[in-house]
Structure formats: structure tokens, C-alpha cells
Design a protein around this motif. Structure first.
Motif, PDB file in Angstrom:
ATOM      1  N   ARG A  97       0.822  -1.204   0.000  1.00 55.60           N
ATOM      2  CA  ARG A  97       0.000   0.000   0.000  1.00 55.60           C
ATOM      3  C   ARG A  97       0.865   1.266   0.000  1.00 55.60           C
ATOM      4  O   ARG A  97       0.607   2.205  -0.769  1.00 55.60           O
ATOM      5  CB  ARG A  97      -0.914  -0.030   1.231  1.00 55.60           C
ATOM      6  N   ARG A  98       1.885   1.293   0.828  1.00 54.62           N
ATOM      7  CA  ARG A  98       2.727   2.479   0.894  1.00 54.62           C
ATOM      8  C   ARG A  98       3.563   2.653  -0.372  1.00 54.62           C
ATOM      9  O   ARG A  98       3.836   3.791  -0.786  1.00 54.62           O
ATOM     10  CB  ARG A  98       3.620   2.421   2.134  1.00 54.62           C
ATOM     11  N   LEU A 101       1.334   4.326  -2.812  1.00 59.01           N
ATOM     12  CA  LEU A 101       1.211   5.739  -2.457  1.00 59.01           C
ATOM     13  C   LEU A 101       2.475   6.512  -2.824  1.00 59.01           C
ATOM     14  O   LEU A 101       2.400   7.667  -3.272  1.00 59.01           O
ATOM     15  CB  LEU A 101       0.927   5.885  -0.965  1.00 59.01           C
ATOM     16  N   THR A 137      -7.761   1.389  -3.236  1.00 55.91           N
ATOM     17  CA  THR A 137      -8.675   2.265  -2.508  1.00 55.91           C
ATOM     18  C   THR A 137      -7.907   3.036  -1.448  1.00 55.91           C
ATOM     19  O   THR A 137      -7.145   2.459  -0.662  1.00 55.91           O
ATOM     20  CB  THR A 137      -9.794   1.456  -1.833  1.00 55.91           C
ATOM     21  N   PHE A 138      -8.121   4.364  -1.439  1.00 58.85           N
ATOM     22  CA  PHE A 138      -7.428   5.185  -0.466  1.00 58.85           C
ATOM     23  C   PHE A 138      -8.241   6.448  -0.197  1.00 58.85           C
ATOM     24  O   PHE A 138      -8.767   7.076  -1.121  1.00 58.85           O
ATOM     25  CB  PHE A 138      -6.037   5.578  -0.973  1.00 58.85           C
ATOM     26  N   THR A 139      -8.370   6.787   1.073  1.00 59.58           N
ATOM     27  CA  THR A 139      -8.983   8.053   1.474  1.00 59.58           C
ATOM     28  C   THR A 139      -8.106   8.661   2.556  1.00 59.58           C
ATOM     29  O   THR A 139      -7.150   8.036   3.023  1.00 59.58           O
ATOM     30  CB  THR A 139     -10.404   7.852   2.036  1.00 59.58           C
ATOM     31  N   LEU A 140      -8.431   9.886   2.952  1.00 55.37           N
ATOM     32  CA  LEU A 140      -7.696  10.539   4.035  1.00 55.37           C
ATOM     33  C   LEU A 140      -8.555  10.691   5.279  1.00 55.37           C
ATOM     34  O   LEU A 140      -8.251  11.504   6.159  1.00 55.37           O
ATOM     35  CB  LEU A 140      -7.208  11.918   3.573  1.00 55.37           C
ATOM     36  N   HIS A 144      -5.014   6.211  10.223  1.00 56.23           N
ATOM     37  CA  HIS A 144      -3.964   5.333   9.693  1.00 56.23           C
ATOM     38  C   HIS A 144      -3.681   5.626   8.225  1.00 56.23           C
ATOM     39  O   HIS A 144      -2.557   5.447   7.747  1.00 56.23           O
ATOM     40  CB  HIS A 144      -4.337   3.861   9.886  1.00 56.23           C
ATOM     41  N   GLU A 145      -4.685   6.121   7.476  1.00 57.80           N
ATOM     42  CA  GLU A 145      -4.456   6.486   6.080  1.00 57.80           C
ATOM     43  C   GLU A 145      -3.637   7.775   5.984  1.00 57.80           C
ATOM     44  O   GLU A 145      -2.744   7.895   5.133  1.00 57.80           O
ATOM     45  CB  GLU A 145      -5.794   6.642   5.355  1.00 57.80           C
ATOM     46  N   ARG A 146      -3.934   8.740   6.851  1.00 59.50           N
ATOM     47  CA  ARG A 146      -3.125   9.953   6.865  1.00 59.50           C
ATOM     48  C   ARG A 146      -1.690   9.645   7.302  1.00 59.50           C
ATOM     49  O   ARG A 146      -0.738  10.254   6.815  1.00 59.50           O
ATOM     50  CB  ARG A 146      -3.758  10.994   7.806  1.00 59.50           C
ATOM     51  N   ASP A 148      -0.103   6.879   6.617  1.00 55.10           N
ATOM     52  CA  ASP A 148       0.552   6.306   5.438  1.00 55.10           C
ATOM     53  C   ASP A 148       1.058   7.413   4.515  1.00 55.10           C
ATOM     54  O   ASP A 148       2.188   7.342   3.999  1.00 55.10           O
ATOM     55  CB  ASP A 148      -0.417   5.401   4.679  1.00 55.10           C
TER      56      ASP A 148
END
Length: 429
Positions: A97-98, A101, A137-140, A144-146, A148
Motif C-alpha cells: 500500500r505504501r 502511495l 482504494t485510499f482516502t484521508l 492510519h491512512e493519513r 501512510d
């Protein structure tokens, strides 16, 4: 006459000192570039690398086939991996995932203005992540998403691709983009050097694009080899030199027949050249060759080192090495690997027993009930990266170089401030 003689001696002495300084500066440049192939001007060795640019460029091209670019804005050594099957490489704390990103962030920055905010970077990244072809899939919205996204930004900050002007990423993680932000300068020359590929992925048409991950990796770094005996020898020499500089140890059994024959014939002269340039010490054994850094700086994973994880790794190394020596003493050293392997739960049981003796020197979380399973996993991962063990189907197989590690008798020296470290390292002949 006497004054003239002294002046001549002084000149020779200065010349010797200058040559020594240049050799040391060149060696520091080799080591710095191997560890930090993408380097900004703020790096402590960058000024020396600019002075030694021509010599470094010629050496890397001759010995490894790696291209070196040195400019005022930074330096980039375009390293090619010697072993594409190595799964122990990678950025610390990164998962698939990272990495996705990171690639998307670079795509955003390539189209961005010279300055960009963390909030704007996140918004534009969301637009790219929404592409259905990515299956991503990615949101902020979640913390934990922020986190990343901030981890990716900190990677780019460390590489010099971004330069923080103002703001704080940690506040962005906890408070969200509506209440916190950060401002960055984009260093375009370093951004352009992020991808160290022979052929860029965008040059393939959909019809000819490689399908599997292994095919993609090989296509990215595939190099032309001259169809001649000299060309093939040069390619073999470059491949082996890359592994010797990048890997803790190169085992003979991991090489294909052609590379093995060349390695066994040329490893002495090759090791001598690489050690002289990089300040390493060669350890040649029947099983393979390791270029050892006695200073312990030219490595991503040091052993021995300070801290709970490092101490546990040393304990596990001694445990595995003693089991390996026991098998050799019992005469079953030639037995199948499955007969000489140790299961992960055996290592966890060993650490459970070791906790009673050494636990007071470990961090608090490592002393919690059941923590030995996590400690075993960490130790095994570190040993894999050091090429001292390999893990297959839940079993750990000691590798030959593990025999060099043995834990000495504990020497406890109490001080008024910090309890002394336990255990020592000796070379097991």
C-alpha cells in the motif's frame, strides 16, 4: 643547501598527505553512494563526492556497471540489483500500500508547482488513486491512512525530493487536513532520479507490457549484454560485484553454473578491488564470500547492536548456531535441510526461557506475556536480511555464515546510571 633539502622533504610530505586524503575521500564517497544512492546537497559527503565525481563515476562504471550522475543539485547512483529474487529489500515499514502511495505521490509532484502543501498533495493523490485500473482504494478520512501519506512524505524528505518550509506532519495525522498542513519545496532534479530503471514503464504498449511482477522487474532493469565472450564475462563481473557490495554474504550455491565458475576463479582479485575502494575486509570460505565492514556503518541491519531487538537477534543466532554445530558434531551435517531446520515456535520457546535471564535488560513490551512470538519474528527477519538464516514453510534453516556467531559469557558491570549490556560477540573459528 640545507633549506632546499628541507623544502623538498616538506613538499614530498605534503604530496603524501594529499594522496592519502584523496584516497580516504574517494573511499568515503563509495561508501556513501552505496548506502545513499539518491543524495541531496545537504548530505555530509556530497561536497567530497562532487570533488571525486570523475574518479567515482569511472570506478562504478568499471566495477559494477552502475551509472553515476553528480550535479550541483545532488547525486544519483543508478544501482541495479544483483538479485531480483531477494525479498528482504525494501524501505523500513513499507508494504504494498505504501509503495503504491509513493509512486502516486511522485506522479503528483512531477506535475506540481515548485511548492506544494501536504493537503494539496493528498487531494491530488486521491484523484489518481480513484483510477479503476489501479484496483486501489485510499482516502484521508482515517488516521492510519493519513499516517501512510505522512510516511511517504517523510521518505521523500529523507531523500531530499521534498524540503519542508513550514508546518508539521504529525499534527496533520492527528487533527486532519482541515486543521493542520505543511508546505514543501519540490526538488525536481532529485525527483527525476527516483526511478532507477533502464527502461521506463511508460514506454511499453499495453500489448507488450510484461504481465507478472517478476517479468516487470526484469524488464525494468534488463541491460544489453554484448554477444561475445568478453561481454558475457563483464556482465558476470558486474552482477557479482553488485551482490558483494549490496549483500552481507554471497553463497556459492546460490549462483548459476556459469556465474559460479567465474566467481570461484575470480573472487580473490574481485574482493581485493572492492575492499580497497570501499574500506571492507574480505572473508572467504568454502561456502562463499562476505565483504565485512568492521565499522558496522555500511549496513541496514547491524549485528551486534544496541537495543532489545538486536540483543534478541544475537541470542537467536547463538541458539541456531549451536544447533547447527550439534548436527555437525553428530555427523548429520549432510542431512536434508528439513532435518536440520528449527520451527518458529521452538525459537519462541527458547526466548521465553531466555527472558528469565535477560528480560530485565529488555524494553517493557518485550517482557509482556506472549511477547516472545513477536520477538522471534523480529529476530528471524533480521537474520534473513543478514543472510544468516532463511525461512521456509514456518521453519527456519540456518545458513553457513551463522557459524561465525557465538555468544560469549555475560559480563555484567553495574554503573550508577545504566546497567551494562549483556553478552559479547566472538568469532567462532
Amino acid at each position: 643547501m640545507r633549506a632546499t633539502t628541507n623544502g623538498s622533504n616538506d613538499s614530498r610530505g605534503i604530496g603524501v598527505l594529499q594522496q592519502r586524503f584523496q584516497r580516504e575521500e574517494f573511499r568515503s564517497g563509495v561508501r556513501a553512494l552505496v548506502m545513499t544512492p539518491l543524495m541531496g546537497p545537504a548530505h555530509e559527503d556530497f561536497v567530497a563526492i562532487r570533488r571525486q565525481a570523475e574518479a567515482l563515476r569511472e570506478w562504478f562504471s568499471r566495477e559494477t556497471g552502475w551509472l553515476l550522475q553528480v550535479e550541483r543539485e545532488g547525486a544519483r547512483l543508478y544501482k541495479r540489483p544483483g538479485d531480483l529474487t531477494d525479498v528482504t529489500r525494501g524501505l523500513p515499514g513499507y508494504n504494498r500500500r505504501r509503495y503504491v502511495l509513493l509512486c502516486l505521490a511522485c506522479a503528483v509532484l512531477e506535475r506540481a508547482d515548485p511548492q506544494i502543501t501536504l493537503r494539496l498533495l493528498g487531494e491530488r493523490l486521491l484523484e489518481l488513486a480513484a483510477d479503476p485500473s489501479l484496483d486501489f482504494t485510499f482516502t484521508l478520512e482515517a488516521q492510519h491512512e493519513r499516517r501512510d501519506l505522512v510516511s511517504v512524505c517523510r521518505t521523500l524528505l529523507g531523500l531530499g525530493v521534498l524540503h519542508r518550509v513550514a508546518g508539521d506532519e504529525e499534527t496533520f495525522v492527528h487533527a486532519g487536513s482541515d486543521q493542520a498542513d505543511a508546505l514543501y519545496d519540490v526538488q525536481r532534479r532529485l525527483l527525476a532520479g527516483m526511478l532507477a530503471a533502464v527502461r521506463g514503464p511508460s514506454t511499453w504498449t499495453p500489448e507488450e507490457a510484461p504481465a507478472t511482477l517478476e517479468e516487470r522487474l526484469r524488464a525494468l532493469v534488463g541491460e544489453h549484454v554484448a554477444d561475445s565472450e568478453e561481454g558475457r564475462r563483464t556482465a558476470l563481473r558486474h552482477q557479482l560485484a553488485r551482490r558483494l557490495l549490496d549483500d552481507p554474504v554471497v553463497y556459492v550455491e546460490t549462483l548459476d553454473p556459469e556465474a559460479r565458475a567465474y566467481f570461484l576463479n575470480q573472487r580473490g582479485p574481485m574482493a581485493s578491488r572492492l575492499c580497497e575502494a570501499a574500506g571492507l575486509v574480505a572473508e572467504q570460505r568454502a561456502e562463499g564470500l562476505a565483504l565485512v565492514d568492521e565499522a558496522g556503518l555500511l549496513t541496514d541491519v547491524a549485528m551486534p547492536a544496541e537495543g532489545t531487538d538486536a540483543h534478541v537477534t544475537l541470542l537467536v543466532a547463538e541458539y541456531l548456531a549451536s544447533r547447527q554445530r550439534q548436527h555437525q558434531a553428530d555427523g548429520d551435517g549432510a542431512a536434508p535441510a528439513s532435518a536440520r531446520s528449527i520451527h518458529e515456535h521452538d525459537i519462541a520457546d527458547f526466548l521465553h526461557e531466555a527472558k528469565a535471564r535477560y528480560g530485565r535488560y529488555w524494553r517493557k513490551s518485550a517482557r509482556e506475556p506472549g511477547a516472545e512470538g513477536e520477538l522471534a519474528r523480529i529476530a528471524i527477519e533480521r537474520l534473513e536480511k543478514l543472510r544468516l538464516a532463511e525461512r521456509k514453510a514456518g521453519a527456519v534453516h540456518p545458513l553457513p555464515a551463522l557459524a561465525r556467531f557465538a555468544l560469549g559469557d555475560a559480563e555484567i558491570r553495574e554503573t550508577r546510571t545504566v546497567p551494562a549490556a549483556v553478552g559479547g560477540l566472538r568469532f567462532d573459528q
